[in-house]
Design an enzyme around this catalytic site. Structure first.
Site, mmCIF file in Angstrom:
data_model
loop_
_atom_site.group_PDB
_atom_site.id
_atom_site.type_symbol
_atom_site.label_atom_id
_atom_site.label_comp_id
_atom_site.label_asym_id
_atom_site.label_seq_id
_atom_site.Cartn_x
_atom_site.Cartn_y
_atom_site.Cartn_z
ATOM 1 N N ASP A 1 0.745 -1.146 -0.134
ATOM 2 C CA ASP A 1 0.079 0.045 -0.041
ATOM 3 C C ASP A 1 0.946 1.235 0.184
ATOM 4 O OD1 ASP A 1 -2.901 1.189 0.305
ATOM 5 O OD2 ASP A 1 -1.713 2.113 2.017
ATOM 6 N N GLU B 1 1.091 5.634 0.790
ATOM 7 C CA GLU B 1 0.504 6.708 1.019
ATOM 8 C C GLU B 1 0.975 8.122 0.236
ATOM 9 O OE1 GLU B 1 -1.950 7.252 3.020
ATOM 10 O OE2 GLU B 1 -2.003 4.976 3.920
ATOM 11 N N GLU C 1 -5.039 18.446 2.769
ATOM 12 C CA GLU C 1 -5.970 17.618 2.956
ATOM 13 C C GLU C 1 -5.505 16.095 3.278
ATOM 14 O OE1 GLU C 1 -5.938 18.692 -1.289
ATOM 15 O OE2 GLU C 1 -5.685 19.698 0.643
ATOM 16 N N HIS D 1 -4.561 4.066 7.428
ATOM 17 C CA HIS D 1 -4.228 5.068 6.604
ATOM 18 C C HIS D 1 -2.604 5.288 6.976
ATOM 19 C CE1 HIS D 1 -7.843 6.305 4.702
ATOM 20 N NE2 HIS D 1 -8.307 6.644 5.928
ATOM 21 N N ASP E 1 -2.311 -0.462 6.669
ATOM 22 C CA ASP E 1 -3.309 -0.922 5.491
ATOM 23 C C ASP E 1 -2.725 -2.350 4.592
ATOM 24 O OD1 ASP E 1 -4.901 1.385 6.157
ATOM 25 O OD2 ASP E 1 -4.538 2.519 4.521
#
Length: 735
Positions: free
Chosen positions: A549, A551, A595, A690, A695
């Site tokens: 995964d 980010e 964000e 997250h 994850d």
């Protein structure tokens, strides 16, 4: 049709539901318009022309109203049929998917009673049956667990033994795949890792990996051939040894021992694998080389000095009546050469002492054993009686036994020579994380200068000489020594301050976080694994997976967003290996969107100074080499990797499975296929959401739960899983 094949039944049921809905709509239309059309045709056909004209005049003004009412009735009927299909047909199909979850993936899952009263009653009855089934399964599992307890105990004993050995041990099958390794091997090969493999602790050792990524294949093949020849000859010890070079240039001493199948005749037993014990001998060879250089320097330097001395002495003996000035010159030559030899000897002994000190192994030793050994040696070699006063028999010390006992004997020898003591007493007591070892005697007081002199001079006991001083020994132990007087008792003592043995002496780099359980460093089923490339027709259960995964700074890879964290774990032989993971922050060389920070919590300060993507991607490629990639919403993560192919020169060309698409294959009637929703359906809790590694672990658990569900649908190979994924609606999403 075989009613026992749930996958075929489910697929046909879903297909029949869509066909039945279409047929129902057609029938509704026919029922609403058919009778009127047929009646009108019959009346029209039987009427005279004048009657037909009259009918047209009567009906024509009202056709629009009739059409409107018919259309309204058709729409109303369509809504009713749609409602009934959603409540009964699709509701029951959704219940079937939930039942599959309950039967195969999540025993604790229960069907939520919803919809019409009849469907709710069916859901409640299903939950009652599931509760009874769980009770029966608990009884069966308890009996199975009891039956397997003995076997598991043996496996755990072996795993514990291998894990705690001080030597690096790796067990492989004949194909070179690693099926067991201990903590020492993990630490050793992690220390040897260089370049990309050093990123995120990605040393190339792990269950199912090839040992040939670490050691040369031809050397192991040669060692195996030597072992086979010895086995054929009936040798009692079929062992092969060789020395090889690791990637970073370190020298490794390797011993290979075969693993043989059960049987009575040693010659006829098949070899199923081999055990490798690995030792890094680079430092010891460097020390040996250094000592050889020192000795060679001593030899070469002494040879010239001895030659000059020999010539000078020969002239003095051959010419006893030579002039005084010439005689003094020869004597000066002898004196200079003796001084030069003495200096060279002192320098050599000093260098050798430093080398000796670097080789000292500190070990956990029972303090009582140190005292007993010192007493025995003092009484035998020095003839001095000894006694013990206060000894903590449970106190363990972290010491080098030989040098410490020799130091005690040295002090005893000096006390006998200088103060003629008649007896030496020992006292050993704990003091926090330290221990006090006292050598006590009755007699004259000694000066501080004498004590300091004894500490710094070279130690000698009888004919035994050590190049070390008492201070060298104390410093090596990280301790202290001092002299004290007990004036009231008219006694004195030397006090050794020594470290107490701690239960865990590992450094920070050697600590292994097992999270309360023993790391999964072994898998005996891999003995039967055969090396193959990634074959699309291989069963899903036989493949090795890397679940990963990422980010990122944002959600738009094509618009310049970058990876800021990569996490990955491996699945081998159907088991998630949490300890064999890849976890690395990445410097995106740009600012992170606010964000995004609110979601993953990774700030610009956290990634600043971390390796960039050009360093991390090659390491990830090494970590997941020869495995199938798995991710949730894999198209998103793979797009980031593909956009970096030109910059990094790294391409991930292996097959990719997406748990998002597989969820669409398994549960097309479910409302959500987000990772949180899938995990909740399958009874999986997500820790550290997250976070890339968190994850990835959750996705791996989801994938493992999906495998039996896919098998029930008849999807058992990698090719079938890929083809089924491509047919889902979500496969059309592009980034």
């Amino acid at each position: 049709m075989n009613a026992r094949n749930p996958s075929l039944v489910d697929q046909l049921s879903a297909m029949d539901a869509r066909i039945r809905f279409i047929i129902s709509v057609i029938v509704l239309g026919l029922l609403m318009t058919g009778p009127f059309v047929i009646t009108a045709i019959l009346i029209w056909a039987s009427a005279q022309p004048a009657e037909q004209e009259l009918l047209v005049q009567l009906i024509a003004p009202h056709l629009s109203l009739g059409a409107l009412m018919t259309t309204f009735g058709f729409i109303l009927g369509l809504l009713v049929i749609r409602y009934l299909f959603r409540q009964y047909v699709q509701g029951l199909l959704k219940m079937v998917e939930n039942l599959r979850l309950m039967l195969s993936a999540n025993r604790d899952f229960r069907v939520t009673p919803e919809g019409p009263p009849e469907v709710r009653l069916l859901a409640e009855a299903t939950n009652d049956l599931a509760q009874q089934r769980d009770g029966l399964m608990d009884d069966v599992e308890a009996q199975i667990a009891t039956a397997k307890a003995s076997v598991e105990a043996e496996k755990n004993r072996l795993a514990a033994l291998m894990s705690e050995l001080a030597q690096a041990v790796v067990v492989c099958n004949l194909d070179g795949r690693i099926l067991l390794y201990n903590s020492r091997a993990r630490l050793q090969f992690k220390a040897l890792a260089q370049g990309g493999t050093a990123i995120a602790g990605g040393a190339l050792i792990g269950l199912g990996r090839s040992i040939f990524s670490i050691l040369e294949r031809n050397q192991i093949d040669h060692a195996l051939e030597v072992v086979r020849q010895r086995l054929d000859k009936g040798a009692a010890a079929a062992i092969a040894n060789f020395i090889t070079t690791a990637r970073g240039g370190q020298l490794l001493r390797v011993q290979l021992v075969p693993v043989l199948a059960a049987g009575e005749d040693l010659r006829q037993r098949d070899m199923t694998g081999y055990v490798l014990t690995v030792e890094n001998i680079t430092r010891s060879l460097e020390q040996e080389s250094r000592r050889d250089q020192v000795l060679q320097s001593l030899t070469d330097g002494s040879r010239g000095c001895l030659a000059n001395i020999r010539v000078a002495v020969g002239n003095l003996m051959d010419y006893p009546d030579m002039e005084l000035e010439i005689r003094e010159r020869f004597v000066g030559i002898i004196s200079d050469e003796v001084v030069r030899m003495s200096q060279r000897l002192d320098q050599t002994m000093s260098e050798f002492a430093d080398s000796l000190k670097t080789r000292w192994p500190l070990e956990d030793v029972l303090g009582l054993d140190i005292v007993a050994a010192a007493q025995r040696r003092i009484e035998q070699q020095l003839g001095l009686p000894t006694k013990s006063e206060e000894i903590d028999e449970a106190l363990w010390l972290r010491v080098e036994s030989f040098s410490l006992v020799f130091s005690i004997c040295f002090l005893a020898s000096r006390l006998i020579d200088n103060y003629q003591i008649k007896e030496l007493r020992f006292r050993l007591l704990p003091f926090g994380k330290l221990a006090y070892l006292d050598l006590i005697w009755a007699g004259h007081a000694m000066s501080t200068e004498t004590s300091y002199t004894w500490e710094t001079e070279t130690m000698q006991v009888g004919k035994e000489i050590s190049p070390l001083s008492l201070r060298d020994v104390i410093d090596r132990h990280g301790g202290e020594i001092w002299y004290e007087r007990e004036k009231a008792a008219q006694r004195a003592f030397f006090r050794f301050v020594l470290p107490v043995a701690a239960p865990d002496e590992l450094g920070a780099s050697e600590m292994i976080d097992d999270s309360g359980v023993r790391p999964e460093y072994y898998d005996f089923d891999l003995f039967h694994f055969q090396d193959q490339s990634i074959d699309l027709d291989r069963p899903l259960s036989d493949l090795t997976y890397t679940v990963f995964d990422t980010e990122t700074t944002g959600m738009e890879p094509a618009a310049g967003d970058e990876i800021i964290q990569i996490g990955a774990v491996r699945i081998v032989n159907g088991r998630l290996l949490r300890n064999e993971n890849f976890d690395q922050l990445v410097d995106p060389e740009r600012f992170i969107r606010p964000e995004g920070i609110r979601i993953h919590g990774i700030s610009d300060d956290m990634v600043r100074g971390q390796p960039n993507i050009e360093v991390v991607l090659p390491a990830l490629h090494d970590f997941c080499n020869d495995t199938v990639l798995v991710a949730h919403n894999a198209a998103f993560d793979m797009r980031f990797l593909q956009l970096k192919e030109e910059r990094t020169g790294v391409a991930f060309s292996q097959p990719v499975l997406d748990t998002l698409l597989l969820s669409g294959v398994l549960h097309p009637n479910q409302e959500s296929h987000q990772l949180d929703s899938i995990a909740e359906r399958l009874g999986i809790g997500i820790e550290d959401r997250h976070n890339a590694l968190g994850d990835a672990c959750a996705t791996a658990e989801v994938f493992l739960k999906m495998l039996p569900l896919l098998a029930q649908m008849g999807i058992t190979t990698l090719r079938q899983a890929l083809e089924a994924s491509e047919k889902t609606y979500f496969a059309r999403v592009k980034y």
